[in-house]
Motif scaffolding. Structure first.
Motif, PDB file in Angstrom:
ATOM      1  N   CYS A   3      -5.662  -7.318  14.993  1.00  0.00           N
ATOM      2  CA  CYS A   3      -4.439  -7.349  14.204  1.00  0.00           C
ATOM      3  C   CYS A   3      -4.361  -6.031  13.431  1.00  0.00           C
ATOM      4  O   CYS A   3      -5.255  -5.712  12.648  1.00  0.00           O
ATOM      5  CB  CYS A   3      -4.458  -8.528  13.236  1.00  0.00           C
ATOM      6  N   ILE A   4      -3.309  -5.278  13.686  1.00  0.00           N
ATOM      7  CA  ILE A   4      -3.096  -4.021  12.965  1.00  0.00           C
ATOM      8  C   ILE A   4      -2.298  -4.338  11.710  1.00  0.00           C
ATOM      9  O   ILE A   4      -1.250  -4.987  11.786  1.00  0.00           O
ATOM     10  CB  ILE A   4      -2.362  -2.987  13.839  1.00  0.00           C
ATOM     11  N   VAL A   5      -2.809  -3.894  10.588  1.00  0.00           N
ATOM     12  CA  VAL A   5      -2.175  -4.154   9.297  1.00  0.00           C
ATOM     13  C   VAL A   5      -1.506  -2.862   8.843  1.00  0.00           C
ATOM     14  O   VAL A   5      -2.178  -1.859   8.612  1.00  0.00           O
ATOM     15  CB  VAL A   5      -3.212  -4.622   8.255  1.00  0.00           C
ATOM     16  N   HIS A   6      -0.206  -2.886   8.733  1.00  0.00           N
ATOM     17  CA  HIS A   6       0.557  -1.740   8.229  1.00  0.00           C
ATOM     18  C   HIS A   6       0.737  -1.964   6.730  1.00  0.00           C
ATOM     19  O   HIS A   6       1.247  -3.015   6.322  1.00  0.00           O
ATOM     20  CB  HIS A   6       1.926  -1.651   8.912  1.00  0.00           C
ATOM     21  N   PHE A   7       0.307  -0.982   5.934  1.00  0.00           N
ATOM     22  CA  PHE A   7       0.403  -1.142   4.487  1.00  0.00           C
ATOM     23  C   PHE A   7       0.713   0.186   3.829  1.00  0.00           C
ATOM     24  O   PHE A   7       0.644   1.237   4.460  1.00  0.00           O
ATOM     25  CB  PHE A   7      -0.880  -1.754   3.912  1.00  0.00           C
ATOM     26  N   GLU A   8       1.100   0.097   2.572  1.00  0.00           N
ATOM     27  CA  GLU A   8       1.350   1.309   1.798  1.00  0.00           C
ATOM     28  C   GLU A   8       0.459   1.307   0.572  1.00  0.00           C
ATOM     29  O   GLU A   8       0.133   0.256   0.024  1.00  0.00           O
ATOM     30  CB  GLU A   8       2.830   1.436   1.417  1.00  0.00           C
ATOM     31  N   VAL A   9       0.044   2.509   0.176  1.00  0.00           N
ATOM     32  CA  VAL A   9      -0.787   2.712  -1.005  1.00  0.00           C
ATOM     33  C   VAL A   9      -0.005   3.573  -1.975  1.00  0.00           C
ATOM     34  O   VAL A   9       0.516   4.624  -1.589  1.00  0.00           O
ATOM     35  CB  VAL A   9      -2.112   3.429  -0.654  1.00  0.00           C
ATOM     36  N   MET A  10       0.096   3.139  -3.215  1.00  0.00           N
ATOM     37  CA  MET A  10       0.829   3.913  -4.216  1.00  0.00           C
ATOM     38  C   MET A  10      -0.143   4.874  -4.904  1.00  0.00           C
ATOM     39  O   MET A  10      -0.931   4.498  -5.748  1.00  0.00           O
ATOM     40  CB  MET A  10       1.487   3.001  -5.247  1.00  0.00           C
ATOM     41  N   GLU A  14       4.437   8.471  -5.162  1.00  0.00           N
ATOM     42  CA  GLU A  14       4.934   8.271  -3.813  1.00  0.00           C
ATOM     43  C   GLU A  14       3.967   7.431  -2.992  1.00  0.00           C
ATOM     44  O   GLU A  14       2.770   7.709  -2.950  1.00  0.00           O
ATOM     45  CB  GLU A  14       5.106   9.634  -3.139  1.00  0.00           C
ATOM     46  N   PRO A  15       4.480   6.390  -2.301  1.00  0.00           N
ATOM     47  CA  PRO A  15       3.579   5.584  -1.469  1.00  0.00           C
ATOM     48  C   PRO A  15       3.213   6.316  -0.183  1.00  0.00           C
ATOM     49  O   PRO A  15       3.996   7.098   0.344  1.00  0.00           O
ATOM     50  CB  PRO A  15       4.403   4.334  -1.175  1.00  0.00           C
ATOM     51  N   LYS A  16       2.000   6.058   0.286  1.00  0.00           N
ATOM     52  CA  LYS A  16       1.549   6.589   1.568  1.00  0.00           C
ATOM     53  C   LYS A  16       1.422   5.419   2.528  1.00  0.00           C
ATOM     54  O   LYS A  16       0.868   4.382   2.174  1.00  0.00           O
ATOM     55  CB  LYS A  16       0.192   7.273   1.422  1.00  0.00           C
ATOM     56  N   LEU A  17       1.937   5.577   3.740  1.00  0.00           N
ATOM     57  CA  LEU A  17       1.861   4.534   4.743  1.00  0.00           C
ATOM     58  C   LEU A  17       0.579   4.689   5.546  1.00  0.00           C
ATOM     59  O   LEU A  17       0.293   5.768   6.067  1.00  0.00           O
ATOM     60  CB  LEU A  17       3.077   4.599   5.668  1.00  0.00           C
ATOM     61  N   LEU A  68      -1.652  -1.611  -3.453  1.00  0.00           N
ATOM     62  CA  LEU A  68      -1.489  -1.595  -2.009  1.00  0.00           C
ATOM     63  C   LEU A  68      -0.565  -2.756  -1.663  1.00  0.00           C
ATOM     64  O   LEU A  68      -0.643  -3.816  -2.289  1.00  0.00           O
ATOM     65  CB  LEU A  68      -2.814  -1.818  -1.280  1.00  0.00           C
ATOM     66  N   ARG A  69       0.306  -2.556  -0.682  1.00  0.00           N
ATOM     67  CA  ARG A  69       1.205  -3.637  -0.267  1.00  0.00           C
ATOM     68  C   ARG A  69       1.243  -3.697   1.247  1.00  0.00           C
ATOM     69  O   ARG A  69       1.514  -2.697   1.916  1.00  0.00           O
ATOM     70  CB  ARG A  69       2.620  -3.422  -0.789  1.00  0.00           C
TER      71      ARG A  69
END
Length: 101
Positions: A3-10, A14-17, A68-69
């Motif tokens: 399972c690939i988890v796509h997330f963003e880190v603040m 600016e968030p990074k994907l 992280l989201r």
């Protein structure tokens, strides 16, 4: 199953994907523990802060990221997506009740 988890880190303003990987058993769904372990392997020590929005906050207040989201989970299964072209063709073929035939 992967399972690939796509997330963003603040980081800063600016968030990074980013992406992570979780290995699952057949018909298994990832949960909080799997996400926390995946993030820890990537150097992000977090705890779940908002289960509905899947937002994780750092356990260390001096961390250089705020949250992280998780945005998307990709287990390789086909997603049922709307085919807009097909919908348009069908809509043009069906009689419109508002216009005379």
């Amino acid at each position: 199953m992967e399972c690939i988890v796509h997330f963003e880190v603040m980081h800063g303003d600016e968030p990074k994907l980013l992406r992570g990987l979780i290995l699952l058993g057949k018909d298994e769904r990832p949960g909080e523990e799997k996400f926390v372990k995946m993030f820890a392997r990537m150097g992000y020590n977090v705890r779940l802060d908002d289960a509905e929005e899947l937002i994780f906050k750092p356990t260390d207040p001096s961390a250089d990221y705020r949250w992280l989201r998780i945005r998307e989970l990709d287990s390789g299964e086909e997603k049922g997506s709307e085919d807009r072209e097909l919908n348009s063709i069908v809509a043009n073929l069906l009689p419109n009740r508002n216009r005379p035939i």
